[in-house]
Design an enzyme around this catalytic site. Structure first.
Site, PDB file in Angstrom:
ATOM      1  N   ASP A 136     -26.271  -2.033 110.850  1.00 31.15           N
ATOM      2  CA  ASP A 136     -27.819  -2.105 111.370  1.00 31.15           C
ATOM      3  C   ASP A 136     -28.255  -3.887 110.893  1.00 31.15           C
ATOM      4  OD1 ASP A 136     -28.732   0.962 111.832  1.00 31.15           O
ATOM      5  OD2 ASP A 136     -27.649   1.311 109.749  1.00 31.15           O
ATOM      6  N   HIS A 189     -27.079  -0.962 116.167  1.00 33.00           N
ATOM      7  CA  HIS A 189     -28.450  -0.349 116.505  1.00 33.00           C
ATOM      8  C   HIS A 189     -29.072  -1.262 116.101  1.00 33.00           C
ATOM      9  CE1 HIS A 189     -31.323   2.279 114.141  1.00 33.00           C
ATOM     10  NE2 HIS A 189     -31.317   2.180 115.510  1.00 33.00           N
ATOM     11  N   MET A 205     -32.337  -3.039 115.566  1.00 38.99           N
ATOM     12  CA  MET A 205     -34.227  -2.568 115.210  1.00 38.99           C
ATOM     13  C   MET A 205     -34.834  -4.054 115.013  1.00 38.99           C
ATOM     14  SD  MET A 205     -32.809   0.535 111.675  1.00 38.99           S
ATOM     15  CE  MET A 205     -31.640  -0.131 112.531  1.00 38.99           C
ATOM     16  N   MET A 251     -33.637   8.362 116.447  1.00 32.97           N
ATOM     17  CA  MET A 251     -34.283   8.776 114.241  1.00 32.97           C
ATOM     18  C   MET A 251     -35.240  10.352 114.278  1.00 32.97           C
ATOM     19  SD  MET A 251     -32.642   5.385 114.255  1.00 32.97           S
ATOM     20  CE  MET A 251     -33.439   5.771 112.548  1.00 32.97           C
ATOM     21  N   ASP A 255     -29.735   9.614 113.488  1.00 35.27           N
ATOM     22  CA  ASP A 255     -29.391   8.260 113.054  1.00 35.27           C
ATOM     23  C   ASP A 255     -30.710   8.689 111.697  1.00 35.27           C
ATOM     24  OD1 ASP A 255     -29.099   6.268 111.598  1.00 35.27           O
ATOM     25  OD2 ASP A 255     -29.528   4.854 112.854  1.00 35.27           O
ATOM     26  N   HIS A 259     -20.885   2.059 112.085  1.00 40.08           N
ATOM     27  CA  HIS A 259     -22.814   2.384 112.122  1.00 40.08           C
ATOM     28  C   HIS A 259     -23.097   0.429 111.830  1.00 40.08           C
ATOM     29  CE1 HIS A 259     -26.811   3.288 114.706  1.00 40.08           C
ATOM     30  NE2 HIS A 259     -27.170   2.701 112.820  1.00 40.08           N
ATOM     31  N   MET A 270     -32.207  -5.574 110.958  1.00 40.30           N
ATOM     32  CA  MET A 270     -33.207  -5.538 111.172  1.00 40.30           C
ATOM     33  C   MET A 270     -33.871  -6.943 111.238  1.00 40.30           C
ATOM     34  SD  MET A 270     -33.112  -2.373 108.392  1.00 40.30           S
ATOM     35  CE  MET A 270     -32.359  -1.012 108.245  1.00 40.30           C
ATOM     36  N   SER A 303     -22.242   4.196 107.689  1.00 39.08           N
ATOM     37  CA  SER A 303     -23.633   3.241 108.521  1.00 39.08           C
ATOM     38  C   SER A 303     -23.206   2.011 106.905  1.00 39.08           C
ATOM     39  CB  SER A 303     -24.827   3.432 108.041  1.00 39.08           C
ATOM     40  OG  SER A 303     -25.984   2.383 108.058  1.00 39.08           O
TER      41      SER A 303
HETATM   42  C1  DX5 Z   1     -32.093   3.046 108.908  1.00 42.14           C
HETATM   43  C2  DX5 Z   1     -30.386   2.678 109.239  1.00 42.14           C
HETATM   44  C3  DX5 Z   1     -30.079   4.282 109.063  1.00 42.14           C
HETATM   45  C4  DX5 Z   1     -29.735   4.420 108.381  1.00 42.14           C
HETATM   46  C5  DX5 Z   1     -28.910   6.309 107.939  1.00 42.14           C
HETATM   47  O1  DX5 Z   1     -33.033   2.715 109.643  1.00 42.14           O
HETATM   48  O2  DX5 Z   1     -30.874   3.430 111.296  1.00 42.14           O
HETATM   49  O3  DX5 Z   1     -28.727   4.124 110.143  1.00 42.14           O
HETATM   50  O4  DX5 Z   1     -28.049   3.551 107.898  1.00 42.14           O
HETATM   51  O5  DX5 Z   1     -28.268   6.095 106.409  1.00 42.14           O
HETATM   52  P1  DX5 Z   1     -29.172   7.160 106.135  1.00 42.14           P
HETATM   53  O6  DX5 Z   1     -28.088   8.101 106.164  1.00 42.14           O
HETATM   54  O7  DX5 Z   1     -28.749   7.084 104.497  1.00 42.14           O
HETATM   55  O8  DX5 Z   1     -30.414   7.852 106.258  1.00 42.14           O
HETATM   56 ZN    ZN Z   2     -28.964   2.936 112.626  1.00 46.11          ZN
END
Ligand code: DX5
Ligand code: ZN
Length: 224
Positions: A35, A66, A68, A137, A175, A33, A37, A8
């Protein structure tokens, strides 16, 4: 199916993004990956299209995005144009999930659904055959570096059983809180994509850590 490792980039060094993207390119990682947000679906804001564009320019592997964010349908076309190969929306953010999945596929991307820790996998019963990926998750979304939620193992097993007949190719992604210690057990439970943020980027040798995640899953043993 051998496991895929998806570092990620949320945990990358944002002052050295190109260096970290190259590290992933040259490692045994399978996917990036990504993320995204919005500060509304989750309490945090990460990054958007400018970072996606830089990533697309440098990355030579699958971009696993991903989202969010609330109302993800608003941005499906833009993420396709920005180079996303897989687009995952949250079950909790979609009123018309079936329509969102079809819209993602219509843009030529693979379609995924993410489930928050409190959302049961049984809610996917009538859509699991339409999905390329389900992201379970294993932390509450919003931040890297959180503690893995143990109930995830049961959810993976349940989903794998649910998909057995109708969608045996389903990718099950985990994840949050994935480590060198729990990766093999997750793979054994039926997961075939493991996202890893802090485990990779907070380690002394990220390239080697990616390799270890792979080898621990392959051997089913724990090599910390
Ligand atoms: C959390 C993200 C994850 C995050 C994972 O909301 O969707 O992808 O980056 O990070 P680690 O592996 O550190 O839990
Ligand atoms: Zn993620």
């Amino acid at each position: 199916m051998p496991v895929k490792i998806a570092p990620s980039i949320l945990s990358a060094d944002f002052g050295n993004l190109q260096r970290d993207f190259e590290m992933i390119n040259n490692s045994k990682a399978d996917w990036f990956h990504v993320d995204v947000m919005d500060g509304e679906f989750v309490p945090n804001i990460s990054f958007g299209f400018p970072v996606m564009k830089t990533l697309k320019k440098h990355a030579n592997k699958t971009l696993d995005v991903h989202l969010m964010i609330v109302q993800p349908d608003r941005y499906i076309k833009e993420f396709a144009a920005a180079g996303a190969d897989i687009l995952t929306v949250h079950y909790e953010a979609c009123t018309h999930l079936h329509r969102s999945i079809q819209a993602i596929k219509a843009e030529g991307m693979k379609a995924g659904v993410a489930l928050n820790p409190h959302t049961p996998v049984s809610l996917l019963k009538d859509i699991v055959q339409d999905l390329d990926l389900v992201c379970i998750m294993s932390v509450n979304p919003g931040f890297g570096g959180q503690k893995f939620i143990h109930n995830t193992y049961a959810k993976v097993k349940q989903l794998r059983t649910m998909a057995e007949d109708v969608n045996p190719e389903l990718l099950i992604e985990i994840d949050g809180g994935v480590t060198l210690d729990n990766c093999a057990q997750l793979h054994e439970a039926g997961a075939n994509v493991l996202v890893a943020g802090s485990t990779v980027f907070n380690s002394d040798n990220p390239t080697q850590t990616i390799e270890k995640l792979h080898s621990n899953c392959a051997s089913g043993t724990i090599m910390v």
